[in-house]
Design a protein around this motif. Sequence first.
Motif, PDB file in Angstrom:
ATOM      1  N   ALA A  44       0.835  -1.211   0.000  1.00 32.25           N
ATOM      2  CA  ALA A  44       0.000   0.000   0.000  1.00 32.25           C
ATOM      3  C   ALA A  44       0.864   1.252   0.000  1.00 32.25           C
ATOM      4  CB  ALA A  44      -0.930  -0.015   1.212  1.00 32.25           C
ATOM      5  N   LYS A  45       1.933   1.241   0.794  1.00 29.26           N
ATOM      6  CA  LYS A  45       2.829   2.398   0.821  1.00 29.26           C
ATOM      7  C   LYS A  45       3.510   2.593  -0.529  1.00 29.26           C
ATOM      8  CE  LYS A  45       3.816   2.281   5.774  1.00 29.26           C
ATOM      9  NZ  LYS A  45       4.879   2.108   6.802  1.00 29.26           N
ATOM     10  N   ASP A  46       3.922   1.474  -1.155  1.00 25.79           N
ATOM     11  CA  ASP A  46       4.569   1.582  -2.468  1.00 25.79           C
ATOM     12  C   ASP A  46       3.598   2.140  -3.516  1.00 25.79           C
ATOM     13  OD1 ASP A  46       6.849   0.579  -1.354  1.00 25.79           O
ATOM     14  OD2 ASP A  46       6.503  -1.500  -2.017  1.00 25.79           O
ATOM     15  N   MET A  47       2.342   1.676  -3.495  1.00 23.85           N
ATOM     16  CA  MET A  47       1.354   2.167  -4.467  1.00 23.85           C
ATOM     17  C   MET A  47       1.046   3.647  -4.237  1.00 23.85           C
ATOM     18  SD  MET A  47      -1.264  -1.077  -4.667  1.00 23.85           S
ATOM     19  CE  MET A  47      -2.286  -0.264  -5.900  1.00 23.85           C
ATOM     20  N   ALA A  48       0.955   4.070  -2.979  1.00 23.48           N
ATOM     21  CA  ALA A  48       0.714   5.485  -2.697  1.00 23.48           C
ATOM     22  C   ALA A  48       1.880   6.338  -3.176  1.00 23.48           C
ATOM     23  CB  ALA A  48       0.483   5.677  -1.201  1.00 23.48           C
ATOM     24  N   ARG A  88      -7.951   8.175 -15.959  1.00 17.11           N
ATOM     25  CA  ARG A  88      -7.164   8.606 -14.809  1.00 17.11           C
ATOM     26  C   ARG A  88      -8.007   8.613 -13.546  1.00 17.11           C
ATOM     27  NH1 ARG A  88      -5.141  12.509 -17.153  1.00 17.11           N
ATOM     28  NH2 ARG A  88      -6.600  14.160 -16.531  1.00 17.11           N
ATOM     29  N   GLU A  89      -9.249   9.089 -13.688  1.00 16.15           N
ATOM     30  CA  GLU A  89     -10.118   9.104 -12.522  1.00 16.15           C
ATOM     31  C   GLU A  89     -10.418   7.684 -12.046  1.00 16.15           C
ATOM     32  OE1 GLU A  89     -11.136  11.506 -10.658  1.00 16.15           O
ATOM     33  OE2 GLU A  89     -10.098  13.039 -11.838  1.00 16.15           O
ATOM     34  N   GLU A  94      -9.661   3.295  -8.371  1.00 14.54           N
ATOM     35  CA  GLU A  94      -9.248   1.916  -8.113  1.00 14.54           C
ATOM     36  C   GLU A  94      -8.044   1.859  -7.175  1.00 14.54           C
ATOM     37  OE1 GLU A  94      -8.544   0.103 -11.845  1.00 14.54           O
ATOM     38  OE2 GLU A  94     -10.676  -0.004 -12.419  1.00 14.54           O
ATOM     39  N   ALA A  95      -7.111   2.804  -7.366  1.00 13.95           N
ATOM     40  CA  ALA A  95      -5.938   2.822  -6.480  1.00 13.95           C
ATOM     41  C   ALA A  95      -6.356   3.121  -5.052  1.00 13.95           C
ATOM     42  CB  ALA A  95      -4.928   3.857  -6.968  1.00 13.95           C
ATOM     43  N   ARG A  96      -7.274   4.124  -4.905  1.00 15.98           N
ATOM     44  CA  ARG A  96      -7.736   4.430  -3.550  1.00 15.98           C
ATOM     45  C   ARG A  96      -8.469   3.237  -2.941  1.00 15.98           C
ATOM     46  NH1 ARG A  96      -8.649   9.672  -5.822  1.00 15.98           N
ATOM     47  NH2 ARG A  96     -10.795   9.089  -6.356  1.00 15.98           N
ATOM     48  N   ALA A 100      -7.390   1.278   0.234  1.00 16.98           N
ATOM     49  CA  ALA A 100      -8.315   1.127   1.362  1.00 16.98           C
ATOM     50  C   ALA A 100      -8.504  -0.343   1.708  1.00 16.98           C
ATOM     51  CB  ALA A 100      -9.657   1.786   1.018  1.00 16.98           C
ATOM     52  N   ARG A 101      -8.655  -1.187   0.633  1.00 20.01           N
ATOM     53  CA  ARG A 101      -8.813  -2.619   0.902  1.00 20.01           C
ATOM     54  C   ARG A 101      -7.561  -3.207   1.560  1.00 20.01           C
ATOM     55  NH1 ARG A 101     -11.383  -2.682  -4.215  1.00 20.01           N
ATOM     56  NH2 ARG A 101      -9.446  -3.418  -5.181  1.00 20.01           N
TER      57      ARG A 101
END
Length: 290
Positions: A44-48, A88-89, A94-96, A100-101
Amino acid sequence: MPPDGFATGRGRGYRPAQVDAYLEALSADRDAAWERAARLTVLAKDMAAEAARLREVVSRLRPQEYDTLDDGARRLFQLALEEARQLRERARCEAREQVARAVADAEGVRLAAQEDADALRAEADERARQLLLAARAEADALRVGARRAVKEGRKESLEALREVRRRTADLLAERSREQAEHWAGAERAESGEAAALEAREAELVARAEEEVAAAGRALVEAEEYGRRCEEEAHARAATIVAEAHARADRIAQETERVLREHSATWDDVQAHMDLVRSKLTALTGQAVLE
């Protein structure tokens, strides 16, 4: 069979080997859950961080101008921009949602691991308490049994000690009687042996006196025999000396006779040698060396 799958043991509740194996399995599951939560948190940290980097890259890009395009191309360009914005949205959403998941999964895993650890700790504490109570009960039973055994053993030891003392007293009395009888028999035997020794001593003294007398007679006879032997030896020696002198005279006479015969023979030989020498001189005309 209990619900946890443990087989009961005699006198101690559950079997320690099964309890240890179950605790090791729960510990392994807890460690795996913690490891999965840590991996999801890192992801999650890497994706953020990747999303922030992409936003920064996009913000630095200059807007593309397509003024030279015709109306159809502009419409296509606007459609592409709109589709890109929508993509992009959707990607951001999906990233959020994934973040979150992931956070929710990590939190759920952490909470589940914490609950499992708490339950495992509580279960281990309860089992340890039960084992401690069982051990204390068994120790109390052993202590009571040991005290009872000590009392019974002490009673048996006292009875055995009394029996040993009684047997020892009987044995000492019997030994005293046997010793008294032995001393009485020894005194009687000693008296008989003393009389026998006195008789034997008198017999030996008489025999010794007889042997001394016989030895005196033998000594007188030996002295007489020695004197006779000495006289015979002197006579024999005189005879031998006389015979030796006579033999010496005979040998001297025989020696003189042999010498005279040898002297006559030598004279004959010398005369014969002179004759031979004179003949050789006459034959050779030279004097022959002696």
